[in-house]
Scaffold this motif. Structure first.
Motif, PDB file in Angstrom:
ATOM      1  N   ILE A  84     -12.883 -77.631 -35.070  1.00  0.00           N
ATOM      2  CA  ILE A  84     -13.816 -78.115 -33.821  1.00  0.00           C
ATOM      3  C   ILE A  84     -12.976 -77.691 -32.737  1.00  0.00           C
ATOM      4  O   ILE A  84     -11.984 -78.163 -32.444  1.00  0.00           O
ATOM      5  CB  ILE A  84     -13.675 -79.604 -34.112  1.00  0.00           C
ATOM      6  CG1 ILE A  84     -14.322 -80.000 -35.499  1.00  0.00           C
ATOM      7  CG2 ILE A  84     -14.690 -79.883 -32.834  1.00  0.00           C
ATOM      8  CD1 ILE A  84     -14.354 -81.274 -35.612  1.00  0.00           C
ATOM      9  N   GLN A  85     -13.783 -76.846 -31.844  1.00  0.00           N
ATOM     10  CA  GLN A  85     -13.226 -76.414 -30.619  1.00  0.00           C
ATOM     11  C   GLN A  85     -14.006 -76.965 -29.500  1.00  0.00           C
ATOM     12  O   GLN A  85     -15.211 -76.877 -29.653  1.00  0.00           O
ATOM     13  CB  GLN A  85     -12.987 -74.795 -30.516  1.00  0.00           C
ATOM     14  CG  GLN A  85     -12.649 -74.450 -29.174  1.00  0.00           C
ATOM     15  CD  GLN A  85     -12.604 -73.012 -29.267  1.00  0.00           C
ATOM     16  OE1 GLN A  85     -12.488 -72.202 -30.241  1.00  0.00           O
ATOM     17  NE2 GLN A  85     -12.345 -72.338 -27.952  1.00  0.00           N
ATOM     18  N   ILE A  86     -13.333 -77.809 -28.641  1.00  0.00           N
ATOM     19  CA  ILE A  86     -14.374 -78.203 -27.644  1.00  0.00           C
ATOM     20  C   ILE A  86     -13.863 -78.045 -26.416  1.00  0.00           C
ATOM     21  O   ILE A  86     -12.707 -78.173 -26.045  1.00  0.00           O
ATOM     22  CB  ILE A  86     -14.092 -79.863 -27.875  1.00  0.00           C
ATOM     23  CG1 ILE A  86     -14.567 -80.392 -29.119  1.00  0.00           C
ATOM     24  CG2 ILE A  86     -14.914 -80.573 -26.681  1.00  0.00           C
ATOM     25  CD1 ILE A  86     -14.321 -81.832 -29.463  1.00  0.00           C
ATOM     26  N   ASP A  87     -14.748 -77.373 -25.357  1.00  0.00           N
ATOM     27  CA  ASP A  87     -14.585 -77.183 -24.147  1.00  0.00           C
ATOM     28  C   ASP A  87     -15.485 -77.871 -23.384  1.00  0.00           C
ATOM     29  O   ASP A  87     -16.280 -78.616 -23.800  1.00  0.00           O
ATOM     30  CB  ASP A  87     -14.947 -75.527 -23.937  1.00  0.00           C
ATOM     31  CG  ASP A  87     -13.834 -74.716 -24.710  1.00  0.00           C
ATOM     32  OD1 ASP A  87     -12.614 -74.995 -24.709  1.00  0.00           O
ATOM     33  OD2 ASP A  87     -14.539 -73.736 -25.218  1.00  0.00           O
ATOM     34  N   LEU A  88     -15.370 -77.865 -22.070  1.00  0.00           N
ATOM     35  CA  LEU A  88     -16.350 -78.654 -20.995  1.00  0.00           C
ATOM     36  C   LEU A  88     -17.828 -78.386 -21.466  1.00  0.00           C
ATOM     37  O   LEU A  88     -18.753 -79.328 -21.497  1.00  0.00           O
ATOM     38  CB  LEU A  88     -16.105 -78.588 -19.613  1.00  0.00           C
ATOM     39  CG  LEU A  88     -14.661 -79.084 -19.219  1.00  0.00           C
ATOM     40  CD1 LEU A  88     -14.613 -78.594 -17.841  1.00  0.00           C
ATOM     41  CD2 LEU A  88     -14.938 -80.557 -19.322  1.00  0.00           C
ATOM     42  N   ASP A  89     -18.256 -77.087 -21.587  1.00  0.00           N
ATOM     43  CA  ASP A  89     -19.574 -76.520 -21.869  1.00  0.00           C
ATOM     44  C   ASP A  89     -19.974 -76.196 -23.203  1.00  0.00           C
ATOM     45  O   ASP A  89     -21.129 -75.500 -23.219  1.00  0.00           O
ATOM     46  CB  ASP A  89     -20.134 -75.616 -20.780  1.00  0.00           C
ATOM     47  CG  ASP A  89     -19.254 -74.164 -20.935  1.00  0.00           C
ATOM     48  OD1 ASP A  89     -18.374 -74.587 -21.646  1.00  0.00           O
ATOM     49  OD2 ASP A  89     -19.684 -73.148 -20.168  1.00  0.00           O
ATOM     50  N   ARG A  90     -19.037 -76.168 -24.140  1.00  0.00           N
ATOM     51  CA  ARG A  90     -19.509 -75.723 -25.312  1.00  0.00           C
ATOM     52  C   ARG A  90     -18.687 -76.514 -26.487  1.00  0.00           C
ATOM     53  O   ARG A  90     -17.345 -76.700 -26.146  1.00  0.00           O
ATOM     54  CB  ARG A  90     -18.940 -74.208 -25.156  1.00  0.00           C
ATOM     55  CG  ARG A  90     -19.539 -73.481 -26.548  1.00  0.00           C
ATOM     56  CD  ARG A  90     -18.934 -71.788 -26.370  1.00  0.00           C
ATOM     57  NE  ARG A  90     -18.884 -71.252 -27.642  1.00  0.00           N
ATOM     58  CZ  ARG A  90     -17.963 -70.283 -27.908  1.00  0.00           C
ATOM     59  NH1 ARG A  90     -17.147 -69.945 -26.870  1.00  0.00           N
ATOM     60  NH2 ARG A  90     -18.050 -69.868 -29.060  1.00  0.00           N
ATOM     61  N   ILE A  91     -19.074 -76.527 -27.660  1.00  0.00           N
ATOM     62  CA  ILE A  91     -18.502 -77.065 -28.796  1.00  0.00           C
ATOM     63  C   ILE A  91     -18.610 -75.875 -30.094  1.00  0.00           C
ATOM     64  O   ILE A  91     -19.785 -75.496 -29.855  1.00  0.00           O
ATOM     65  CB  ILE A  91     -18.978 -78.338 -29.147  1.00  0.00           C
ATOM     66  CG1 ILE A  91     -18.535 -79.362 -28.166  1.00  0.00           C
ATOM     67  CG2 ILE A  91     -18.337 -78.729 -30.552  1.00  0.00           C
ATOM     68  CD1 ILE A  91     -19.339 -80.631 -28.448  1.00  0.00           C
ATOM     69  N   ASN A  92     -17.589 -75.710 -30.769  1.00  0.00           N
ATOM     70  CA  ASN A  92     -17.601 -74.745 -31.757  1.00  0.00           C
ATOM     71  C   ASN A  92     -17.159 -75.404 -33.021  1.00  0.00           C
ATOM     72  O   ASN A  92     -16.021 -75.856 -33.119  1.00  0.00           O
ATOM     73  CB  ASN A  92     -17.099 -73.213 -31.510  1.00  0.00           C
ATOM     74  CG  ASN A  92     -17.132 -72.226 -32.479  1.00  0.00           C
ATOM     75  OD1 ASN A  92     -16.335 -72.275 -33.529  1.00  0.00           O
ATOM     76  ND2 ASN A  92     -18.212 -71.568 -32.279  1.00  0.00           N
ATOM     77  N   ILE A  93     -17.920 -75.376 -34.054  1.00  0.00           N
ATOM     78  CA  ILE A  93     -17.522 -75.857 -35.315  1.00  0.00           C
ATOM     79  C   ILE A  93     -17.454 -75.173 -36.425  1.00  0.00           C
ATOM     80  O   ILE A  93     -18.409 -74.021 -36.540  1.00  0.00           O
ATOM     81  CB  ILE A  93     -18.219 -77.354 -35.678  1.00  0.00           C
ATOM     82  CG1 ILE A  93     -19.671 -77.124 -35.825  1.00  0.00           C
ATOM     83  CG2 ILE A  93     -17.685 -78.256 -34.699  1.00  0.00           C
ATOM     84  CD1 ILE A  93     -20.328 -78.471 -36.357  1.00  0.00           C
ATOM     85  N   ARG A  94     -16.465 -74.871 -37.160  1.00  0.00           N
ATOM     86  CA  ARG A  94     -16.413 -74.097 -38.381  1.00  0.00           C
ATOM     87  C   ARG A  94     -16.100 -74.894 -39.888  1.00  0.00           C
ATOM     88  O   ARG A  94     -15.382 -75.910 -39.714  1.00  0.00           O
ATOM     89  CB  ARG A  94     -15.408 -73.131 -38.181  1.00  0.00           C
ATOM     90  CG  ARG A  94     -15.300 -71.942 -39.424  1.00  0.00           C
ATOM     91  CD  ARG A  94     -14.223 -70.950 -39.490  1.00  0.00           C
ATOM     92  NE  ARG A  94     -13.195 -71.584 -39.494  1.00  0.00           N
ATOM     93  CZ  ARG A  94     -11.888 -71.060 -39.228  1.00  0.00           C
ATOM     94  NH1 ARG A  94     -11.975 -69.799 -38.754  1.00  0.00           N
ATOM     95  NH2 ARG A  94     -10.673 -71.546 -39.433  1.00  0.00           N
ATOM     96  N   GLY A  95     -16.890 -74.604 -40.805  1.00  0.00           N
ATOM     97  CA  GLY A  95     -16.820 -75.600 -41.886  1.00  0.00           C
ATOM     98  C   GLY A  95     -17.471 -74.968 -43.157  1.00  0.00           C
ATOM     99  O   GLY A  95     -17.725 -73.801 -43.432  1.00  0.00           O
TER     100      GLY A  95
END
Length: 75
Positions: A7-18
């Motif tokens: 789970i990668q969280i930035d101010l304007d974006r979240i990216n999840i891998r699973g």
């Protein structure tokens, strides 16, 4: 059961891998995420079968924009 391994969280974006048992669970996840008003766009990225063929690996990219929270924080 969905298992997230990143789970990668930035101010304007979240990216999840699973990993999920099937594409149905991925669809249910993206449908649930669309209910959050601050998630303006939800895109399913690369989806492929796991090496042993029993699960599906996926990436979901979420654009985040929550103007109400910014307005409240600034006042």
């Amino acid at each position: 059961k969905i298992v997230l391994d990143r789970i990668q969280i930035d101010l304007d974006r979240i990216n999840i891998r699973g990993e999920a048992p099937s594409s149905k669970e991925i669809d249910e996840l993206t449908t649930a995420l669309k209910k959050f008003k601050c998630f303006t766009e939800i895109k399913e990225g690369k989806i492929e079968k796991s090496k042993d063929g029993t699960k599906i690996n996926f990436i979901v990219d979420i654009q985040v924009e929550c103007p109400d929270a910014v307005t409240q924080a600034g006042s």
